[in-house]
Design an enzyme around this catalytic site. Structure first.
Site, short mmCIF file in Angstrom:
data_model
loop_
_atom_site.label_atom_id
_atom_site.label_comp_id
_atom_site.label_asym_id
_atom_site.label_seq_id
_atom_site.Cartn_x
_atom_site.Cartn_y
_atom_site.Cartn_z
N HIS A 1 50.30 26.58 35.34
CA HIS A 1 50.41 26.51 33.89
C HIS A 1 49.58 25.36 33.38
O HIS A 1 49.52 24.31 34.01
CB HIS A 1 51.87 26.37 33.43
CG HIS A 1 52.06 26.82 32.03
ND1 HIS A 1 51.75 26.03 30.95
CD2 HIS A 1 52.51 28.00 31.53
CE1 HIS A 1 52.00 26.70 29.83
NE2 HIS A 1 52.46 27.91 30.15
N ASP B 1 56.01 34.15 33.46
CA ASP B 1 55.68 35.54 33.78
C ASP B 1 56.15 35.97 35.17
O ASP B 1 56.28 37.16 35.43
CB ASP B 1 54.17 35.75 33.68
CG ASP B 1 53.73 35.80 32.24
OD1 ASP B 1 54.48 36.35 31.42
OD2 ASP B 1 52.64 35.30 31.93
N1 CMC Z 1 46.90 30.73 41.90
C1 CMC Z 1 46.13 29.98 42.72
N2 CMC Z 1 45.61 28.80 42.39
C2 CMC Z 1 45.88 28.36 41.15
C3 CMC Z 1 46.69 29.07 40.24
C4 CMC Z 1 47.20 30.29 40.67
N3 CMC Z 1 47.97 31.04 39.88
N4 CMC Z 1 46.79 28.38 39.10
C5 CMC Z 1 46.09 27.27 39.28
N5 CMC Z 1 45.54 27.27 40.51
C6 CMC Z 1 44.69 26.22 41.07
C7 CMC Z 1 43.26 26.38 40.59
O1 CMC Z 1 42.51 27.24 41.42
C8 CMC Z 1 42.77 24.98 40.60
O2 CMC Z 1 42.45 24.62 41.90
P1 CMC Z 1 41.17 23.69 42.20
O3 CMC Z 1 41.48 22.38 41.53
O4 CMC Z 1 41.13 23.62 43.69
O5 CMC Z 1 39.99 24.39 41.60
C9 CMC Z 1 44.00 24.17 40.21
O6 CMC Z 1 45.11 24.97 40.60
C10 CMC Z 1 44.08 23.89 38.74
O7 CMC Z 1 44.01 25.13 38.09
P2 CMC Z 1 43.32 25.38 36.71
O8 CMC Z 1 42.58 26.67 36.72
O9 CMC Z 1 42.60 24.12 36.26
O10 CMC Z 1 44.57 25.54 35.82
P3 CMC Z 1 44.46 25.88 34.34
O11 CMC Z 1 45.41 24.98 33.69
O12 CMC Z 1 43.10 25.91 33.84
O13 CMC Z 1 44.96 27.39 34.31
C11 CMC Z 1 46.38 29.22 34.24
C12 CMC Z 1 46.24 27.73 33.97
C13 CMC Z 1 47.72 29.71 33.75
C14 CMC Z 1 45.25 30.01 33.51
C15 CMC Z 1 46.24 29.44 35.74
O14 CMC Z 1 47.26 28.72 36.41
C16 CMC Z 1 46.26 30.90 36.12
O15 CMC Z 1 45.25 31.58 36.01
N6 CMC Z 1 47.46 31.44 36.55
C17 CMC Z 1 47.58 32.79 36.91
C18 CMC Z 1 47.73 33.66 35.68
C19 CMC Z 1 49.07 33.46 35.02
O16 CMC Z 1 50.10 33.40 35.66
N7 CMC Z 1 49.05 33.40 33.68
C20 CMC Z 1 50.24 33.23 32.86
C21 CMC Z 1 50.25 31.88 32.19
S1 CMC Z 1 51.86 31.46 31.50
C22 CMC Z 1 52.04 32.51 30.18
C23 CMC Z 1 51.18 32.13 29.05
O17 CMC Z 1 51.45 31.06 28.41
O18 CMC Z 1 50.30 32.89 28.72
#
Ligand code: CMC
Length: 338
Positions: free
Chosen positions: A258, A310
């Site tokens: 998140h 989710d």
């Molecule tokens: N699975 C695997 N690795 C992850 C995940 C995940 N679900 N989420 C974050 N990471 C890793 C990511 O690869 C990164 O690693 P590194 O630093 O080695 O590159 C690190 O954790 C930081 O991630 P990030 O992409 O900078 O995190 P973010 O804050 O930009 O993204 C997110 C947040 C929700 C888009 C992402 O966690 C994600 O894509 N999750 C899966 C989709 C999901 O569950 N979405 C629902 C979000 S909650 C409901 C809403 O508010 O919409």
């Protein structure tokens, strides 16, 4: 200038509608903690709260409930195009198109005064479950179930989907889902709606655009994909390897991570986990809950990742009998209140 990715640390707007403490893992709607609201209120009360910044009196709640019940019926034109939409489009595309089309039939027309906008908002909140249920019944070749005016918003949604009045446990669980998804400050779809509204466009255009943003798998689509993952895993014993393989392929695990709750639990997960556990028992399908627990344990052990709203929403909505591709439309229908 942004210090991080996306809109991180950019103040896009001030709002008192909801507030998040990403360090403590707390969420409030208009000053009320999500835990209290989930335990003690209904979606109708939360809808009033999000619009007025305070909880309703008994009379105000009755008035809002009556208004929303009266607004459940879809205009003839929407019923008319539904068979085509059910055949040709995904549920989120249907919702986006129907909400846009509903603008032509709104009794307040092009009036954009605050009172007209409030009525328009309530109409859209009330209408979305009718659209989703009728879409589902059309594609299954089932007769359309008219809204039941004696049932609350969430229970009526289940009723229109299945044709049967839900048990109290199902009705309560679904109402909780509606409350938890109703708002979450400046998320991608809310931001989209506000950008459109800021140009002095209209309510239906703002909601249509928000639905388009919510449709994406990194926002609203994750609940559906989370449940599909549990089904793909199939049994608890396969969960560890499955998650490790995902990580090895550098794929994202849906329903985890998140932008705001980075090192604490998403408070909505804390509420939904036991709901999923209880439904697992009532429905007699403990495997989805058990696999979810194992996935949660492995994701944390391997990467320190925690589930977001989710993840358990996936199994809860599955237990409630919703087809997977209706999970995101349900999220949309709830978020329309915020
Ligand atoms: N699975 C695997 N690795 C992850 C995940 C995940 N679900 N989420 C974050 N990471 C890793 C990511 O690869 C990164 O690693 P590194 O630093 O080695 O590159 C690190 O954790 C930081 O991630 P990030 O992409 O900078 O995190 P973010 O804050 O930009 O993204 C997110 C947040 C929700 C888009 C992402 O966690 C994600 O894509 N999750 C899966 C989709 C999901 O569950 N979405 C629902 C979000 S909650 C409901 C809403 O508010 O919409």
């Amino acid at each position: 200038m942004a210090a991080g990715k996306g809109l991180e640390e950019v103040v896009a707007a001030q709002t008192a509608i909801s507030d998040i403490d990403g360090k403590l893992g707390k969420l409030w709607y208009a000053g009320y903690s999500i835990d209290d609201l989930a335990k003690n209120s209904t979606f109708e009360e939360v809808t009033f709260l999000l619009h007025h910044g305070r909880l309703p009196t008994r009379d105000e709640l009755d008035e809002l409930t009556e208004q929303m019940v009266n607004d459940r019926q879809a205009a003839a034109f929407l019923s008319h195009i539904m068979p085509t939409l059910a055949e040709q489009t995904s549920p989120m595309s249907m919702l986006r198109t129907s909400v846009s089309a509903a603008s032509a039939y709104d009794p307040d027309g092009w009036d954009q005064g605050p009172e007209a906008n409030y009525r328009k908002a309530l109409r859209l909140i009330a209408l979305m479950p009718t659209l989703i249920a009728s879409y589902d019944r059309h594609r299954k070749g089932q007769a359309i179930v008219e809204p039941n005016p004696t049932l609350p918003h969430a229970a009526n949604f289940l009723y229109m989907l299945t044709g049967e009045e839900p048990s109290q446990e199902f009705a309560d669980a679904f109402d909780t889902m509606f409350i938890l998804y109703a708002d979450h400050t400046m998320n991608a779809s809310t931001f989209t709606a506000r950008v459109v509204a800021s140009t002095l466009s209209d309510m239906h255009s703002a909601v249509t655009a928000a639905l388009s943003a919510l449709k994406g798998p990194l926002h609203g689509g994750a609940n559906e994909l989370a449940m599909r993952m549990l089904e793909d895993i199939g049994e608890v014993g396969r969960a560890r390897q499955y998650v490790q393989d995902l990580f090895a392929r550098k794929e994202k695990i849906m329903g985890f991570g998140h932008r705001v709750y980075r090192h604490v639990d998403d408070p909505r997960t804390t509420i939904l986990r036991p709901v999923s556990q209880a439904l697992a028992e009532s429905v007699g399908e403990p495997q989805w809950y058990e696999i979810a627990r194992e996935v949660e344990a492995v994701a944390f052990e391997e990467r320190g990742l925690r589930p977001n709203v989710d993840f358990y929403a996936g199994s809860v909505l599955h237990y409630l009998g919703l087809p997977e591709d209706l999970f995101t439309p349900m999220f949309a229908s709830s978020r329309s209140a915020g």
